[in-house]
Design a protein around this motif. Sequence first.
Motif, PDB file in Angstrom:
ATOM      1  N   HIS A  51       0.032  -8.660 -12.349  1.00 36.53           N
ATOM      2  CA  HIS A  51      -1.370  -8.748 -11.945  1.00 36.53           C
ATOM      3  C   HIS A  51      -2.027  -9.988 -12.546  1.00 36.53           C
ATOM      4  CE1 HIS A  51      -5.228  -7.271 -10.624  1.00 36.53           C
ATOM      5  NE2 HIS A  51      -5.720  -7.343 -11.857  1.00 36.53           N
ATOM      6  N   ARG A  52      -2.647 -10.789 -11.703  1.00 34.14           N
ATOM      7  CA  ARG A  52      -3.305 -12.041 -12.072  1.00 34.14           C
ATOM      8  C   ARG A  52      -2.354 -13.055 -12.715  1.00 34.14           C
ATOM      9  NH1 ARG A  52      -9.482 -10.746 -13.771  1.00 34.14           N
ATOM     10  NH2 ARG A  52      -9.853  -9.304 -12.077  1.00 34.14           N
ATOM     11  N   GLY A  53      -1.086 -12.937 -12.393  1.00 36.17           N
ATOM     12  CA  GLY A  53      -0.084 -13.837 -12.951  1.00 36.17           C
ATOM     13  C   GLY A  53       0.215 -15.010 -12.040  1.00 36.17           C
ATOM     14  N   PHE A  54       1.081 -15.881 -12.531  1.00 29.34           N
ATOM     15  CA  PHE A  54       1.493 -17.081 -11.808  1.00 29.34           C
ATOM     16  C   PHE A  54       3.006 -17.242 -11.919  1.00 29.34           C
ATOM     17  CE2 PHE A  54      -2.844 -17.777 -13.178  1.00 29.34           C
ATOM     18  CZ  PHE A  54      -3.443 -18.201 -12.001  1.00 29.34           C
ATOM     19  N   SER A  55       3.606 -17.902 -10.957  1.00 26.86           N
ATOM     20  CA  SER A  55       5.053 -18.115 -10.995  1.00 26.86           C
ATOM     21  C   SER A  55       5.456 -18.889 -12.245  1.00 26.86           C
ATOM     22  CB  SER A  55       5.518 -18.844  -9.737  1.00 26.86           C
ATOM     23  OG  SER A  55       4.917 -20.117  -9.643  1.00 26.86           O
ATOM     24  N   ARG A  56       4.604 -19.786 -12.695  1.00 22.28           N
ATOM     25  CA  ARG A  56       4.950 -20.576 -13.881  1.00 22.28           C
ATOM     26  C   ARG A  56       4.996 -19.728 -15.155  1.00 22.28           C
ATOM     27  NH1 ARG A  56      -0.360 -22.340 -12.858  1.00 22.28           N
ATOM     28  NH2 ARG A  56      -1.787 -21.695 -14.505  1.00 22.28           N
ATOM     29  N   ASP A  57       4.422 -18.529 -15.114  1.00 25.11           N
ATOM     30  CA  ASP A  57       4.509 -17.630 -16.264  1.00 25.11           C
ATOM     31  C   ASP A  57       5.958 -17.288 -16.581  1.00 25.11           C
ATOM     32  OD1 ASP A  57       1.744 -17.619 -16.228  1.00 25.11           O
ATOM     33  OD2 ASP A  57       1.580 -15.629 -15.313  1.00 25.11           O
ATOM     34  N   SER A  91      11.069 -18.082  -8.350  1.00 27.80           N
ATOM     35  CA  SER A  91       9.812 -17.405  -8.674  1.00 27.80           C
ATOM     36  C   SER A  91       8.850 -17.552  -7.495  1.00 27.80           C
ATOM     37  CB  SER A  91       9.169 -18.025  -9.925  1.00 27.80           C
ATOM     38  OG  SER A  91       9.942 -17.763 -11.056  1.00 27.80           O
ATOM     39  N   PRO A  92       8.644 -16.489  -6.746  1.00 23.27           N
ATOM     40  CA  PRO A  92       7.748 -16.565  -5.588  1.00 23.27           C
ATOM     41  C   PRO A  92       6.315 -16.933  -5.981  1.00 23.27           C
ATOM     42  CG  PRO A  92       9.083 -14.587  -5.480  1.00 23.27           C
ATOM     43  CD  PRO A  92       9.294 -15.189  -6.836  1.00 23.27           C
ATOM     44  N   VAL A  93       5.652 -17.666  -5.104  1.00 21.77           N
ATOM     45  CA  VAL A  93       4.273 -18.100  -5.349  1.00 21.77           C
ATOM     46  C   VAL A  93       3.279 -17.466  -4.372  1.00 21.77           C
ATOM     47  CG1 VAL A  93       4.986 -20.314  -6.336  1.00 21.77           C
ATOM     48  CG2 VAL A  93       4.567 -20.138  -3.886  1.00 21.77           C
TER      49      VAL A  93
END
Length: 122
Positions: A51-57, A91-93
């Motif tokens: 939740h509220r994350g990003f692929s770069r995480d 990592s899906p975006v």
Amino acid sequence: TTRAWLWYPKANARDSYLPKSDLDEASQKKLIAFNQKGAQATHFCFLLHGHRGFSRDLSYLQAVMQLLVDREKLKLADQPTKIRQDMIVHSPVCNEHKTTDGVVNGGVRLVDEMETFIRRTM
């Protein structure tokens, strides 16, 4: 000896925290030759942010996994009777900035991106 990865922190450099391959030249050539032959089996691994994350995480995990994949391919290159396998880590975006409209909507976007990625890769 070769190490799986090294950490190179650099000031003001994007992705400087990602592990870097430290394969010697002979291992790099062996890996290139293995990749040119192609895999007999390709596995896909999709890393999903929350939740509220990003692929770069998940970029550090993705980089480490890719280094480990390369290590395994080097082992397979030394055993020609084994099936040549590859694993592609992605990592899906599609759900970045869109994590509040429900699990079903996010799942539909995710499946679309996964199918597109697999078709494009194969």
